[in-house]
Write a protein that holds these residues in place. Structure first.
Motif, PDB file in Angstrom:
ATOM      1  N   PHE A  69      72.842  70.560  40.905  1.00 41.23           N
ATOM      2  CA  PHE A  69      74.065  69.749  40.857  1.00 41.23           C
ATOM      3  C   PHE A  69      74.901  70.258  39.686  1.00 41.23           C
ATOM      4  CE2 PHE A  69      76.651  66.116  39.669  1.00 41.23           C
ATOM      5  CZ  PHE A  69      76.937  65.473  40.866  1.00 41.23           C
ATOM      6  N   LEU A 127      76.847  61.011  40.901  1.00 38.97           N
ATOM      7  CA  LEU A 127      75.457  60.832  40.491  1.00 38.97           C
ATOM      8  C   LEU A 127      75.013  59.384  40.687  1.00 38.97           C
ATOM      9  CD1 LEU A 127      75.246  63.009  37.251  1.00 38.97           C
ATOM     10  CD2 LEU A 127      74.043  63.419  39.399  1.00 38.97           C
ATOM     11  N   ARG A 128      75.863  58.457  40.285  1.00 38.88           N
ATOM     12  CA  ARG A 128      75.495  57.043  40.371  1.00 38.88           C
ATOM     13  C   ARG A 128      75.408  56.558  41.817  1.00 38.88           C
ATOM     14  NH1 ARG A 128      79.864  56.548  36.509  1.00 38.88           N
ATOM     15  NH2 ARG A 128      79.077  56.415  34.371  1.00 38.88           N
ATOM     16  N   VAL A 131      73.547  60.176  44.752  1.00 38.24           N
ATOM     17  CA  VAL A 131      72.365  61.015  44.524  1.00 38.24           C
ATOM     18  C   VAL A 131      71.151  60.142  44.255  1.00 38.24           C
ATOM     19  CG1 VAL A 131      71.359  62.809  43.081  1.00 38.24           C
ATOM     20  CG2 VAL A 131      73.805  62.877  43.620  1.00 38.24           C
ATOM     21  N   ASP A 133      67.480  59.020  42.920  1.00 42.38           N
ATOM     22  CA  ASP A 133      66.722  59.289  41.705  1.00 42.38           C
ATOM     23  C   ASP A 133      65.664  60.356  41.977  1.00 42.38           C
ATOM     24  OD1 ASP A 133      68.212  57.350  40.472  1.00 42.38           O
ATOM     25  OD2 ASP A 133      66.591  55.862  40.359  1.00 42.38           O
ATOM     26  N   VAL A 139      70.595  70.175  36.748  1.00 45.63           N
ATOM     27  CA  VAL A 139      71.966  69.713  36.562  1.00 45.63           C
ATOM     28  C   VAL A 139      72.623  70.684  35.588  1.00 45.63           C
ATOM     29  CG1 VAL A 139      73.458  67.892  35.658  1.00 45.63           C
ATOM     30  CG2 VAL A 139      71.443  67.291  37.027  1.00 45.63           C
ATOM     31  N   VAL A 166      71.430  61.460  33.875  1.00 39.39           N
ATOM     32  CA  VAL A 166      70.932  62.742  34.380  1.00 39.39           C
ATOM     33  C   VAL A 166      69.406  62.724  34.467  1.00 39.39           C
ATOM     34  CG1 VAL A 166      70.728  65.207  33.859  1.00 39.39           C
ATOM     35  CG2 VAL A 166      72.936  64.057  33.617  1.00 39.39           C
ATOM     36  N   LYS A 169      68.189  61.217  37.628  1.00 42.03           N
ATOM     37  CA  LYS A 169      68.435  61.982  38.854  1.00 42.03           C
ATOM     38  C   LYS A 169      67.590  63.248  38.945  1.00 42.03           C
ATOM     39  CE  LYS A 169      71.267  58.814  39.896  1.00 42.03           C
ATOM     40  NZ  LYS A 169      70.898  57.827  40.958  1.00 42.03           N
TER      41      LYS A 169
END
Length: 240
Positions: A69, A127-128, A131, A133, A139, A166, A169
């Motif tokens: 990402f 991301l929130r 994506v 977890d 990243v 981050v 994720k």
């Protein structure tokens, strides 16, 4: 794109309204014909929408593969090189500026890439909201705006809340790789990340890592090297 919030003035009887401090500004930019064509032809094939919410990226790419990402890919040159060099991996790039998105899409079409998808919005929102977890292997954050002035440091994307987002994720063993050509920002990144829970600095001495071979050298970076500017790479691995 930091998670810091400010209270916005309100009139009597209204509930407080909160706004997120962004780490970027929306710049107006002229689209070239090639970039516009890239948007028109490439978006239906490579584009993803924030409004679609959580995504099953195995289904999006049609396979299960290591997933990278990238936050803020600029004009997309490095992203294209990385995706072309690693067809066994999948790449999700996010950029707010349309000329850069158009340039990346044009390049992806020209190279006939199948392992790349693109969002054009705030990467932290992606991301929130989109994506899962522990679903990313890497990243990438290359050359973000350093916000040189002290009063603007709160706009820097690398903050404790960013590190935690981050970490959530990344899968255990996944890596956050950052690079900057601004020494004070590199020191800020190092301070934030060394204090962030759940990470291990991959530098042997607890500082910066040598430039990894997998990070392409950009024209901007080569120009900086000719002028005597340094570049600092940081790699932090999720350990729990």
């Amino acid at each position: 794109m930091t998670d810091e919030i400010q209270q916005v003035p309100r009139t009597a009887g209204d509930a407080p309204r909160l706004r997120t401090i962004k780490s970027f500004v929306m710049r107006a930019g002229r689209m070239t014909e090639g970039q516009q064509r890239g948007l028109e032809q490439g978006w239906p094939r490579f584009g993803l929408e924030l409004e679609d919410g959580p995504r099953d990226f195995d289904r999006v790419f049609g396979r299960s593969a290591p997933r990278t990402f990238e936050i803020g890919f600029g004009m997309g040159h490095s992203t294209l090189e990385m995706a072309a060099a690693a067809p066994e991996q999948d790449f999700i790039g996010v950029e707010v500026h349309k000329p850069g998105v158009g340039a990346l899409l044009a390049g992806a079409l020209a190279r006939n890439l199948t392992n790349l998808r693109v969002y054009s919005c705030d990467a932290l929102d992606v991301l929130r909201q989109c994506v899962a977890d522990a679903s990313l292997e890497r990243v990438l954050l290359f050359f973000p705006d350093p916000w040189h002035k002290s009063r603007h440091h709160k706009r820097r994307i690398v903050q404790p809340a960013f590190a935690e987002l981050v970490r959530q994720k990344l899968g255990v063993g996944g890596v956050l790789h950052m690079a900057t050509d601004w020494r004070p920002y590199a020191e800020h990144m190092l301070e934030v990340m060394n204090a962030a829970p759940g990470y291990r600095n991959l530098s042997a001495d607890g500082g910066y890592v040598p430039r990894p071979e997998e990070r392409p050298v950009t024209k901007f970076e080569r120009r900086g090297e000719r002028l005597g500017h340094g570049v600092w790479d940081l790699k932090f691995q999720r350990v729990d």
